[in-house]
Design an enzyme around this catalytic site. Structure first.
Site, PDB file in Angstrom:
ATOM      1  N   ASN A 132       0.844  -1.203   0.000  1.00  0.00           N
ATOM      2  CA  ASN A 132       0.000   0.000   0.000  1.00  0.00           C
ATOM      3  C   ASN A 132       0.878   1.252   0.000  1.00  0.00           C
ATOM      4  OD1 ASN A 132      -2.330   1.519  -0.065  1.00  0.00           O
ATOM      5  ND2 ASN A 132      -2.753   1.338   2.116  1.00  0.00           N
ATOM      6  N   GLU A 192       1.399  -3.343  -5.025  1.00  0.00           N
ATOM      7  CA  GLU A 192       0.922  -1.984  -4.783  1.00  0.00           C
ATOM      8  C   GLU A 192       2.052  -1.096  -4.263  1.00  0.00           C
ATOM      9  OE1 GLU A 192      -3.347   0.002  -3.513  1.00  0.00           O
ATOM     10  OE2 GLU A 192      -2.795  -1.916  -2.616  1.00  0.00           O
ATOM     11  N   ASP A 245      -1.444 -10.353  -3.845  1.00  0.00           N
ATOM     12  CA  ASP A 245      -2.764  -9.936  -3.408  1.00  0.00           C
ATOM     13  C   ASP A 245      -3.733 -10.306  -4.524  1.00  0.00           C
ATOM     14  OD1 ASP A 245      -5.082  -8.648  -2.717  1.00  0.00           O
ATOM     15  OD2 ASP A 245      -4.205  -6.644  -2.593  1.00  0.00           O
ATOM     16  N   ASN A 271      -7.075 -10.331  -4.135  1.00  0.00           N
ATOM     17  CA  ASN A 271      -8.327  -9.586  -3.978  1.00  0.00           C
ATOM     18  C   ASN A 271      -9.570 -10.469  -4.065  1.00  0.00           C
ATOM     19  OD1 ASN A 271      -8.201  -6.725  -3.339  1.00  0.00           O
ATOM     20  ND2 ASN A 271      -6.891  -6.530  -5.148  1.00  0.00           N
ATOM     21  N   HIS A 315      -2.166  -4.548   4.741  1.00  0.00           N
ATOM     22  CA  HIS A 315      -1.939  -5.983   4.595  1.00  0.00           C
ATOM     23  C   HIS A 315      -0.804  -6.404   5.528  1.00  0.00           C
ATOM     24  CE1 HIS A 315      -4.101  -6.681   0.637  1.00  0.00           C
ATOM     25  NE2 HIS A 315      -4.067  -5.359   0.699  1.00  0.00           N
TER      26      HIS A 315
END
Length: 263
Positions: A10, A36, A153, A155, A253
């Site tokens: 992130n 990310e 990730d 999702n 995360h």
């Protein structure tokens, strides 16, 4: 042991401010898959590119402050491949492949559909393409014996056991029936292995890897298991233990680390 970690940052700058470099030095994973990263190549500092003991590789998104994947390796990879050969999603920085003599590690960041119908439709387009791409990897595995570990990730929470509030999320992106069915097909029809679930088939709260920033989701452990290591059967059978690190928060995360009995 081969220790592989996957972590959605992130934002790599934010994660470094929160102590990611210190954790890497203490945990010593052999390969770290990053998602990310939210940074352009020109903005990566030398410490971010190559933290102590690691060689870094990155595939940023074209859009600033968005998406992007990376990978750190203690032993430099023999080769690096960027993207899947699809202009739409390669521009978003979704996939990076690193090859060593007998195995491959992929850092992947699958799209989220939570921002609306347009992005959910893009997510479904990506899943179709990614399934075909994974099919090519599985065929390579069958033809050559090369083993693959796909980290990232995804999702998608696969089963009710994979998120706290499953009843309230049945109509939300990340737990839609179509998404879950796609994951089932990846595992049951295509032969990929969900490594964490192979090791810990009944784990619940300790398996979560992501928590919403709303309310007190992290404090109450109202989480989701959406970060995976998905592997070909050979190397999956060599997984000995896995853990989600929650003592320090680098992101929304948490790092998922799996140890493989593999040279």
């Amino acid at each position: 042991m081969l220790r592989i970690t996957t972590l959605n940052l992130n934002g790599i700058r934010s994660a470094y401010r929160k102590g990611l470099a210190d954790w890497l030095a203490a945990a010593c994973p052999d390969v770290v898959c990053l998602q990310e990263i939210k940074i352009q190549d020109a903005d990566l500092t030398e410490d971010m590119r190559h933290p102590a003991g690691y060689t870094g590789h990155f595939h940023p998104a074209e859009k600033k402050g968005y998406s992007g994947v990376g990978l750190y390796a203690r032993v430099p990879a023999d080769s690096i491949t960027i993207g899947m050969g699809n202009a739409e999603f390669d521009a978003e920085g979704r996939v990076l492949r690193a090859d060593w003599p007998t195995f491959t590690v992929v850092s992947a960041y699958l799209p989220s559909g939570t921002s609306g119908d347009e992005r959910q439709a893009a997510k479904y387009r990506f899943l179709d393409l990614f399934e075909d791409w994974m099919g090519g990897l599985m065929q390579e595995h069958k033809d050559t014996g090369r083993e693959f570990v796909l980290c990232g990730d995804w999702n998608i929470a696969h089963h009710e056991i994979d998120l706290k509030n499953w009843k309230g999320n049945r109509k939300n992106s990340g737990f839609l029936p179509e998404e879950r069915a796609w994951l089932t097909k990846i595992f049951d029809d295509h032969g990929w292995v969900d490594v964490y679930r192979r090791l810990y088939p009944d784990a619940t709260d300790e398996a979560y890897t992501w928590w919403s920033n709303r309310g007190q989701a992290y404090a109450k452990n109202v989480g989701w298991r959406i970060d995976y290591q998905v592997a070909t059967p050979g190397i999956a059978a060599h997984a000995r233990r896995a853990a989600v690190y929650k003592d320090t928060r680098f992101s929304d995360h948490a790092p998922l680390t799996v140890e493989y009995d593999w040279d």
